[in-house]
Motif scaffolding. Structure first.
Motif, PDB file in Angstrom:
ATOM      1  N   SER A  57       5.988   4.866 -23.268  1.00 23.77           N
ATOM      2  CA  SER A  57       5.695   4.830 -21.835  1.00 23.77           C
ATOM      3  C   SER A  57       6.490   5.896 -21.090  1.00 23.77           C
ATOM      4  CB  SER A  57       6.056   3.473 -21.238  1.00 23.77           C
ATOM      5  OG  SER A  57       5.018   2.567 -21.432  1.00 23.77           O
ATOM      6  N   ARG A  61       4.801   8.749 -18.832  1.00 20.11           N
ATOM      7  CA  ARG A  61       5.180   8.789 -17.410  1.00 20.11           C
ATOM      8  C   ARG A  61       5.739  10.167 -17.070  1.00 20.11           C
ATOM      9  NH1 ARG A  61       3.564   6.063 -13.314  1.00 20.11           N
ATOM     10  NH2 ARG A  61       3.738   4.121 -14.491  1.00 20.11           N
ATOM     11  N   TYR A 128       5.031  -3.048  -3.738  1.00 19.16           N
ATOM     12  CA  TYR A 128       4.497  -2.255  -4.853  1.00 19.16           C
ATOM     13  C   TYR A 128       4.945  -0.809  -4.772  1.00 19.16           C
ATOM     14  CZ  TYR A 128       0.862  -0.793  -8.232  1.00 19.16           C
ATOM     15  OH  TYR A 128       0.179  -0.307  -9.320  1.00 19.16           O
ATOM     16  N   ARG A 129       4.717  -0.218  -3.620  1.00 20.89           N
ATOM     17  CA  ARG A 129       4.851   1.234  -3.528  1.00 20.89           C
ATOM     18  C   ARG A 129       6.204   1.713  -3.013  1.00 20.89           C
ATOM     19  NH1 ARG A 129       5.067   4.962  -5.160  1.00 20.89           N
ATOM     20  NH2 ARG A 129       3.626   6.691  -5.485  1.00 20.89           N
ATOM     21  N   GLN A 135       2.677  -5.181 -10.263  1.00 15.80           N
ATOM     22  CA  GLN A 135       1.711  -6.175  -9.772  1.00 15.80           C
ATOM     23  C   GLN A 135       1.982  -7.575 -10.309  1.00 15.80           C
ATOM     24  OE1 GLN A 135      -2.439  -5.036  -9.928  1.00 15.80           O
ATOM     25  NE2 GLN A 135      -1.955  -2.882  -9.650  1.00 15.80           N
ATOM     26  N   TYR A 157      -4.879   0.781  -0.332  1.00 19.67           N
ATOM     27  CA  TYR A 157      -5.112   2.126  -0.852  1.00 19.67           C
ATOM     28  C   TYR A 157      -6.336   2.776  -0.186  1.00 19.67           C
ATOM     29  CZ  TYR A 157      -1.605   2.704  -4.498  1.00 19.67           C
ATOM     30  OH  TYR A 157      -0.428   2.914  -5.153  1.00 19.67           O
TER      31      TYR A 157
ATOM     32  N   LEU B  14      -8.525   3.541  -7.953  1.00 16.31           N
ATOM     33  CA  LEU B  14      -8.097   2.421  -8.791  1.00 16.31           C
ATOM     34  C   LEU B  14      -7.141   2.902  -9.883  1.00 16.31           C
ATOM     35  CD1 LEU B  14      -8.804  -0.554  -8.623  1.00 16.31           C
ATOM     36  CD2 LEU B  14     -10.584  -0.177 -10.343  1.00 16.31           C
ATOM     37  N   ALA B  16      -5.259   5.678  -9.751  1.00 17.35           N
ATOM     38  CA  ALA B  16      -4.004   6.119  -9.113  1.00 17.35           C
ATOM     39  C   ALA B  16      -3.153   4.904  -8.761  1.00 17.35           C
ATOM     40  CB  ALA B  16      -4.301   6.948  -7.872  1.00 17.35           C
ATOM     41  N   MET B  17      -3.821   3.852  -8.317  1.00 11.59           N
ATOM     42  CA  MET B  17      -3.128   2.620  -7.941  1.00 11.59           C
ATOM     43  C   MET B  17      -2.485   1.966  -9.164  1.00 11.59           C
ATOM     44  SD  MET B  17      -4.972  -0.539  -6.050  1.00 11.59           S
ATOM     45  CE  MET B  17      -5.068  -1.792  -7.306  1.00 11.59           C
ATOM     46  N   ARG B  18      -3.233   1.900 -10.254  1.00 18.02           N
ATOM     47  CA  ARG B  18      -2.712   1.272 -11.468  1.00 18.02           C
ATOM     48  C   ARG B  18      -1.570   2.084 -12.065  1.00 18.02           C
ATOM     49  NH1 ARG B  18      -7.281   0.604 -15.498  1.00 18.02           N
ATOM     50  NH2 ARG B  18      -5.672  -0.507 -16.650  1.00 18.02           N
ATOM     51  N   VAL B  19      -1.688   3.407 -12.026  1.00 23.34           N
ATOM     52  CA  VAL B  19      -0.637   4.273 -12.574  1.00 23.34           C
ATOM     53  C   VAL B  19       0.680   4.077 -11.809  1.00 23.34           C
ATOM     54  CG1 VAL B  19       0.085   6.700 -12.810  1.00 23.34           C
ATOM     55  CG2 VAL B  19      -2.184   5.994 -13.600  1.00 23.34           C
ATOM     56  N   ALA B  20       0.585   3.709 -10.511  1.00 23.51           N
ATOM     57  CA  ALA B  20       1.794   3.506  -9.703  1.00 23.51           C
ATOM     58  C   ALA B  20       2.583   2.268 -10.137  1.00 23.51           C
ATOM     59  CB  ALA B  20       1.421   3.390  -8.220  1.00 23.51           C
ATOM     60  N   ASP B  21       1.959   1.418 -10.949  1.00 18.69           N
ATOM     61  CA  ASP B  21       2.667   0.233 -11.452  1.00 18.69           C
ATOM     62  C   ASP B  21       3.682   0.679 -12.504  1.00 18.69           C
ATOM     63  OD1 ASP B  21       3.351  -2.265 -12.839  1.00 18.69           O
ATOM     64  OD2 ASP B  21       1.612  -3.109 -11.802  1.00 18.69           O
ATOM     65  N   PRO B  22       4.960   0.278 -12.345  1.00 18.73           N
ATOM     66  CA  PRO B  22       5.951   0.722 -13.332  1.00 18.73           C
ATOM     67  C   PRO B  22       5.623   0.281 -14.760  1.00 18.73           C
ATOM     68  CG  PRO B  22       6.900  -0.885 -11.781  1.00 18.73           C
ATOM     69  CD  PRO B  22       5.562  -0.498 -11.257  1.00 18.73           C
ATOM     70  N   PHE B  24       2.549   0.194 -16.032  1.00 18.95           N
ATOM     71  CA  PHE B  24       1.260   0.754 -16.473  1.00 18.95           C
ATOM     72  C   PHE B  24       1.398   1.341 -17.874  1.00 18.95           C
ATOM     73  CE2 PHE B  24      -1.582   4.435 -16.983  1.00 18.95           C
ATOM     74  CZ  PHE B  24      -2.813   3.824 -16.782  1.00 18.95           C
ATOM     75  N   ASP B  25       0.462   1.001 -18.748  1.00 15.73           N
ATOM     76  CA  ASP B  25       0.546   1.600 -20.088  1.00 15.73           C
ATOM     77  C   ASP B  25      -0.820   2.010 -20.672  1.00 15.73           C
ATOM     78  OD1 ASP B  25      -0.498  -0.848 -20.667  1.00 15.73           O
ATOM     79  OD2 ASP B  25       1.044  -1.444 -22.100  1.00 15.73           O
ATOM     80  N   TRP B  27      -2.522   4.641 -20.786  1.00 11.99           N
ATOM     81  CA  TRP B  27      -2.649   6.104 -20.681  1.00 11.99           C
ATOM     82  C   TRP B  27      -3.854   6.614 -21.444  1.00 11.99           C
ATOM     83  CZ3 TRP B  27       0.172   7.999 -16.924  1.00 11.99           C
ATOM     84  CH2 TRP B  27       1.356   7.327 -16.561  1.00 11.99           C
ATOM     85  N   SER B  48      -4.243  10.433  -6.073  1.00  9.33           N
ATOM     86  CA  SER B  48      -2.812  10.441  -6.338  1.00  9.33           C
ATOM     87  C   SER B  48      -2.045  11.107  -5.182  1.00  9.33           C
ATOM     88  CB  SER B  48      -2.559  11.174  -7.664  1.00  9.33           C
ATOM     89  OG  SER B  48      -1.199  11.334  -7.889  1.00  9.33           O
ATOM     90  N   ASP B  51      -1.833   8.592  -2.397  1.00  7.52           N
ATOM     91  CA  ASP B  51      -0.846   7.571  -2.756  1.00  7.52           C
ATOM     92  C   ASP B  51       0.577   8.075  -2.494  1.00  7.52           C
ATOM     93  OD1 ASP B  51       0.374   5.304  -4.260  1.00  7.52           O
ATOM     94  OD2 ASP B  51       0.763   6.864  -5.742  1.00  7.52           O
ATOM     95  N   GLN B  52       0.849   9.297  -2.941  1.00  5.87           N
ATOM     96  CA  GLN B  52       2.197   9.854  -2.754  1.00  5.87           C
ATOM     97  C   GLN B  52       2.479  10.169  -1.289  1.00  5.87           C
ATOM     98  OE1 GLN B  52       3.137  12.929  -5.946  1.00  5.87           O
ATOM     99  NE2 GLN B  52       1.078  12.319  -6.532  1.00  5.87           N
TER     100      GLN B  52
END
Lengths: 170, 73
Positions: A57, A61, A128-129, A135, A157, B14, B16-22, B24-25, B27, B48, B51-52
């Motif tokens: 991960s 990332r 979240y952000r 989540q 969003y 969706l 971009a939102m999911r990727v923002a989750d720490p 998220f896996d 890939w 993205s 989002d940023q």
């Protein structure tokens, strides 16, 4: 170019090389995915050593963030060239007071847009952000289902993306 | 308009939102989605960026402004 402790990460990088290259290529690196992965590793190898819970991960990332950095650098380079040719005004040309004013205005608009979605959506988005809470953790914190959290986030969003387009085209 | 709304923007948002989750896996899922159409990358980057943008703006809040409910106290 290895620091002590990056050995495990490097082993993961080698093991996941194919997946990482495919991701980088799709994520905008295209034919240069190999070079980008090389640059990314240089960056990781010189970074201060930190314990990494999940090396796979961590690397994906880092790859995502690296592509964002490249995009940001490209956009500001293009903007500088554009300004150099006198084709537009850059934020640097604007008085500091004006920039602070714009930032404050945008903040107020974002706050108002989130508030209009209701206090729960507002709170969920901020957890979240801004706080970086996942989540699943937000769901258990608030006693909500994961899909409700996701729906709240989707509302925030969508609203913020629309607001951004509106502010940037006004 | 640089950020043009496209039929992909909902799906891109969706992702971009999911990727923002720490945590998220997915890939590989994101990779496959990006590979499906050349338009997906542009849509994902726009999502993205948004989002940023929002996160950076909100990060500029002062503590006092952070919680309107707290201001009443």
């Amino acid at each position: 170019m290895e620091t002590p402790g990056s050995g495990a990460l490097h082993a993961t990088l080698l093991a996941e090389r194919g997946r990482l290259l495919r991701f980088l290529a799709a994520r905008g690196a295209g034919d240069e995915a190999e070079d980008v992965l090389h640059d990314l590793w240089q960056k990781i190898a010189v970074a201060p050593e930190r314990p990494v819970a999940d090396p796979v991960s961590y690397l994906f990332r880092a790859a995502e963030n690296h592509m964002r950095d490249l995009r940001r650098a490209r956009i500001s380079r293009e903007k500088r060239q554009h300004d150099w040719h006198g084709l537009g005004s850059s934020p640097e040309d604007e008085p500091v007071g004006e920039r602070v004013f714009i930032a404050r205005e945008q903040l107020q608009q974002v706050q108002a847009a989130l508030a209009a979605l209701g206090s729960r959506v507002d709170h969920v988005f901020r957890r979240y952000r801004l706080d970086g809470v996942g989540q699943a953790d937000i769901a258990s914190e608030l006693g909500m289902s994961l899909s409700s959290v996701e729906k709240d986030l989707q509302k925030a969003y969508r609203t913020l993306a629309e607001l951004r387009i509106k502010l940037h085209t006004e | 308009m640089t950020t043009h709304p496209s039929i992909f923007s909902e799906a891109a948002r969706l992702w971009a939102m999911r990727v923002a989750d720490p945590s998220f896996d997915d890939w590989d899922g994101l990779t496959r989605w990006l590979e499906t159409s050349p338009a997906h990358l542009a849509a994902y980057e726009a999502a993205s960026d948004a989002d940023q943008w929002a996160a950076e703006i909100l990060a500029g809040e002062t503590r006092e402004e952070k919680d309107p409910r707290r201001r009443r106290n």
